[in-house]
Each structure stands twice: as structure tokens, then as C-alpha cells.
Design an enzyme around this catalytic site. Structure first.
Site, PDB file in Angstrom:
ATOM      1  N   ARG A   1      36.035 -16.196-118.756  1.00 19.20           N
ATOM      2  CA  ARG A   1      35.211 -15.949-117.564  1.00 19.20           C
ATOM      3  C   ARG A   1      35.628 -16.903-116.444  1.00 19.20           C
ATOM      4  NH1 ARG A   1      30.683 -18.288-117.384  1.00 19.20           N
ATOM      5  NH2 ARG A   1      29.940 -17.691-119.443  1.00 19.20           N
TER       6      ARG A   1
ATOM      7  N   TYR B   1      29.819  -0.005 -94.749  1.00 23.58           N
ATOM      8  CA  TYR B   1      29.930   0.687 -96.036  1.00 23.58           C
ATOM      9  C   TYR B   1      28.525   0.812 -96.649  1.00 23.58           C
ATOM     10  CZ  TYR B   1      31.101   1.738-100.847  1.00 23.58           C
ATOM     11  OH  TYR B   1      31.152   2.334-102.083  1.00 23.58           O
TER      12      TYR B   1
ATOM     13  N   ASP C   1      35.683  -7.669 -94.338  1.00 26.05           N
ATOM     14  CA  ASP C   1      36.016  -6.674 -95.362  1.00 26.05           C
ATOM     15  C   ASP C   1      37.307  -5.998 -94.890  1.00 26.05           C
ATOM     16  OD1 ASP C   1      36.263  -4.320 -96.885  1.00 26.05           O
ATOM     17  OD2 ASP C   1      34.094  -4.152 -97.159  1.00 26.05           O
TER      18      ASP C   1
ATOM     19  N   LYS D   1      40.505   0.637-103.707  1.00 22.15           N
ATOM     20  CA  LYS D   1      41.042   1.548-102.697  1.00 22.15           C
ATOM     21  C   LYS D   1      42.559   1.352-102.569  1.00 22.15           C
ATOM     22  CE  LYS D   1      36.645   2.384-102.411  1.00 22.15           C
ATOM     23  NZ  LYS D   1      35.778   1.749-101.447  1.00 22.15           N
TER      24      LYS D   1
HETATM   25  C1  PLP Z   1      34.476   1.097-101.553  1.00 13.28           C
HETATM   26  C2  PLP Z   1      34.143   0.017-100.605  1.00 13.28           C
HETATM   27  C3  PLP Z   1      33.376  -1.091-101.005  1.00 13.28           C
HETATM   28  C4  PLP Z   1      32.818  -1.213-102.416  1.00 13.28           C
HETATM   29  O1  PLP Z   1      33.812  -1.395-103.372  1.00 13.28           O
HETATM   30  P1  PLP Z   1      33.740  -0.863-104.895  1.00 13.28           P
HETATM   31  O2  PLP Z   1      35.069  -1.221-105.434  1.00 13.28           O
HETATM   32  O3  PLP Z   1      33.459   0.610-104.842  1.00 13.28           O
HETATM   33  O4  PLP Z   1      32.612  -1.602-105.556  1.00 13.28           O
HETATM   34  C5  PLP Z   1      33.150  -2.097-100.079  1.00 13.28           C
HETATM   35  N1  PLP Z   1      33.637  -2.008 -98.815  1.00 13.28           N
HETATM   36  C6  PLP Z   1      34.367  -0.949 -98.400  1.00 13.28           C
HETATM   37  C7  PLP Z   1      34.872  -0.908 -97.001  1.00 13.28           C
HETATM   38  C8  PLP Z   1      34.652   0.098 -99.277  1.00 13.28           C
HETATM   39  O5  PLP Z   1      35.366   1.149 -98.851  1.00 13.28           O
END
Ligand code: PLP
Length: 384
Positions: free
Chosen positions: A46, A98, A170, A195
Site C-alpha cells: 500500500r 466533470y 485536472d 482516459k
Molecule cells: C473520467 C474523469 C474523471 C474521473 O476519473 P475516473 O477514472 O472515471 O474515476 C475526472 N476528471 C475528468 C476530467 C474525467 O474525464
């Protein structure tokens, strides 16, 4: 070394025993101590785990940060970062956010006394008017999803530093291949690595990169304490995906640019949201702070009745949530990704029932355009 080379070589020179070119999956949670008071650097998985460590060093390097942390999802990364804040703290957050981040702030963090105000983060006057004495941080998405709004990262970071706020970006939609917020003054970058970084619609992961010793130590403490870490198999899949990030992003950009031009010229489409179009209101800022454009775009149809037949008729393009993978995916934000955002806010920013979000894949662009053209034609015929 150039970023393309660093990406292709992730993990390739790290395993000294066998010389394995692909870094091994260390499927172990416990690590033998050589002697009392000694450690190999790994004690319990962890806290630190070999395959995950290579991924964490790679993302820290790619984003020009000091430390990287791999989480079990993008939301787990955000949750770890939000744990930096305490009861009574306030955050300034991008308005077009998001949906999952909005839900975490409003349905969970609010119960712990951490509040948020939603603002257009490209508007310094707006930010200033919403700033409170207990404001601790600014959270930026740029480009935003789904409306592709752009924030001038350097401008906000300068303002934030002046008020002693940390800036969190982000960077999911552009990845360090096209945009590196820490170089523009941000303190923390987070990714839904599910993504573009993973890139194949097959692994769920989040990544955090921090700048500065104190902040990095705080996040390391929270990452270990809260425990939403990425396992060795998924860490390996993530590195496997990232090796081709440069090639994929270039193709995504190429295809999305062609798609934006096609949609922009189509009589059934009212508006296209894509920062690579010169008509985009923040085109100049985007060109300055990033070296390329994302493969995501959104578009608004003139008639809401065309949405159902389009989503029913696309074949190559999948009607599915998520974005950033090699396969083209189309989403209907108002009922899917953004359903948790109140209708009032959605209407204010323009996420309505005529808006579709398109994650343009790396298939041949002529095939993608042919598929969408066909769906448009079916929708048009049904209207008449
Ligand atoms: C998908 C997404 C998230 C969340 O991520 P997960 O991997 O689905 O938990 C956060 N910010 C953005 C811009 C996203 O597209």
C-alpha cells in the site's frame, strides 16, 4: 530527452536482474527485510510497490513534478487530494466540471464541512468575487468537459499564489504530451488515467503529480493512509498504454480537427465546441499554453429530435460513456456523465438536450465521418 522518447522507454531500463525490456509485474504485497532496521525500500505494497513506483516516477517526470501517485481511479485521486482540506475550508472550482467531481464535492465533501463555489475560472474578477477568507485552493479543468472552455492556467496560478491558494489542474483531456500545468505554476495535477494515458478503454486508474517537498509529503501520507492505490497489474497496463501516448495524441488531434471542420460546415449542427477551431473564444490562450489539441469535442444539434436517431444509427462510433480511448465513443452528457449536475447549472453553462460529446478515436477519419454522416442522414429523413 524529448517526451516521445521518454514515453516509449517507460520502465524499459529499470529492471537490472534479467534486463527485461518490459518492466515486470511484481505481484507481492510483502517485502522481506534484510536485517532489523533495514529495508529494500519496499515494506508493504500500500505504501510503495515496485511496478507502481515505476509508473509514478514516469508520470512525475512527464508532468515536470516532484512526486507521482497512482490511484485506483481518477475519483480516488481526487478524493486523496480533497483530503488535504479540513472542515471549514472552501474551494473555487471550474463551473463546467466533470460530473463525478461535482458529486464528490457536493454529496460527500460537503458532509465533512469542505465547501465549493463554481465559477468560470478564466474570469479573474469572478474568481475574486467568490474568494472567501477560508478559501484554500482553485481546481481547474481546462479544457472543460463537455463544453471545452479554456482557462489561462498561468494567469490563475499567479492570482492564486498572491492569495496563498494552491492550484490543482485536472489535465485529463490534454495529458502531459500537450499541456504541463506544473510548468505554468500549478501545484498539483490530477488525471483520470482511465482516459488518454491508458488509452484503450480497458483500465481504470488515476494519477496525481505534485510540486514541492512539503505538499508531496502530505500527499504521500494521504495516499498511503487512505489506501485507494493502483494494483501491480493495472500499473503495468497503464505503462503499456502510455508508451504509445505521443502517437495516439497526434492522431486524436488530427482526427478531431477534421471532425470539427466537418461538423462546423454541417447544416444540421448549430454549434461546435472545439479549442482547435480558430472561432473558439479562447483559441489564442489554448495555442499559447498547450502544444496541441485534445481529441474530444462537443456539438449542439439544431433539433433535439435528431439525437435519438443519431445515437441509434451510429455503428463504428459507439454510444458509450468515457473518452480518450482508441475507439470513437459518443456520449449524451445531459442524461449520462452530467446527470448529477443540477439542471439549473447545466442550463447556465449550456449542457442541454441538444448537446453531444464526441471522443474521436484513432480509426481512419474518413470512416468516422462516413459513419456520422450516415446517422445524420437517417435522423434527417425521420424528421421529414
Ligand atoms: C473520467 C474523469 C474523471 C474521473 O476519473 P475516473 O477514472 O472515471 O474515476 C475526472 N476528471 C475528468 C476530467 C474525467 O474525464
Amino acid at each position: 530527452m524529448n517526451i516521445e522518447s521518454r514515453l516509449a522507454q517507460i520502465g524499459s531500463i529499470s529492471e537490472p536482474v534479467t534486463g527485461a525490456v518490459s518492466f515486470p509485474i511484481y505481484q507481492s504485497t510483502a517485502f522481506r527485510h534484510p536485517r532489523l532496521g533495514q529495508s529494500t525500500g519496499f515494506d508493504y505494497a500500500r505504501t510503495k510497490s515496485p511496478t507502481r513506483s515505476v509508473l509514478e516516477q514516469a508520470i512525475a517526470d512527464l508532468e515536470s513534478g516532484d512526486a507521482g501517485f497512482a490511484s485506483s481511479s481518477g475519483m480516488a485521486s481526487l478524493q486523496t487530494i480533497f483530503a488535504l482540506f479540513s472542515q471549514g475550508d472552501h474551494l473555487l472550482v471550474s463551473l463546467d466540471l466533470y460530473g463525478g467531481t461535482y458529486r464528490l464535492l457536493e454529496k460527500v465533501m460537503s458532509r465533512f464541512g469542505v465547501t465549493a463555489s463554481y465559477v468560470d475560472t478564466n474570469d479573474l474578477d469572478g474568481l475574486e468575487s467568490k474568494r472567501q477568507s477560508n478559501t484554500k485552493a482553485v481546481l481547474i479543468e481546462t479544457p472543460t468537459n463537455p463544453l471545452m472552455m479554456i482557462t489561462d492556467i498561468a494567469k490563475v496560478c499567479t492570482w492564486a499564489k498572491h492569495h496563498n491558494l494552491i492550484t490543482i489542474v485536472d489535465n485529463t483531456l490534454l495529458t502531459p504530451f500537450f499541456q504541463r500545468p506544473l510548468e505554468l505554476g500549478a501545484d498539483i495535477v490530477i488525471h483520470s488515467a482511465t482516459k488518454y494515458l491508458g488509452g484503450h478503454n480497458d483500465v481504470l486508474a488515476g494519477l496525481i503529480v505534485s510540486k514541492g517537498k512539503e505538499l508531496s509529503e502530505q500527499i504521500a501520507f494521504l495516499h498511503n493512509t487512505m489506501g485507494a492505490v493502483l494494483g501491480p497489474q493495472d500499473s503495468w497496463l497503464m505503462m503499456r498504454g502510455m508508451k504509445t501516448l505521443a502517437l495516439r495524441m497526434e492522431r486524436h488531434q488530427h482526427n478531431a480537427t477534421r471532425m470539427a471542420a466537418f461538423l462546423d460546415a454541417h447544416p444540421m449542427v448549430e454549434q461546435v465546441y472545439y479549442p482547435g477551431l480558430e472561432s473558439h473564444p479562447n483559441y489564442e490562450v489554448q495555442q499559447r499554453q498547450s502544444s496541441g489539441n485534445t481529441g474530444i469535442l462537443s456539438f449542439k444539434m439544431k433539433d433535439a429530435r435528431t439525437i435519438e436517431p443519431i445515437l441509434r444509427s451510429i455503428r463504428l462510433i459507439a454510444f458509450a460513456e468515457s473518452l480518450g480511448g482508441v475507439e470513437s465513443l459518443m456520449t449524451y452528457p445531459a442524461v449520462q456523465t452530467h446527470a448529477d449536475i443540477p439542471e439549473e447549472i447545466r442550463r447556465q453553462i449550456g449542457v442541454d438536450d441538444r448537446l453531444l460529446r464526441f471522443s474521436v478515436g484513432i480509426e481512419h477519419i474518413d470512416d468516422i465521418i462516413a459513419d456520422l454522416s450516415n446517422a445524420f442522414e437517417i435522423a434527417s429523413n425521420e424528421l421529414n
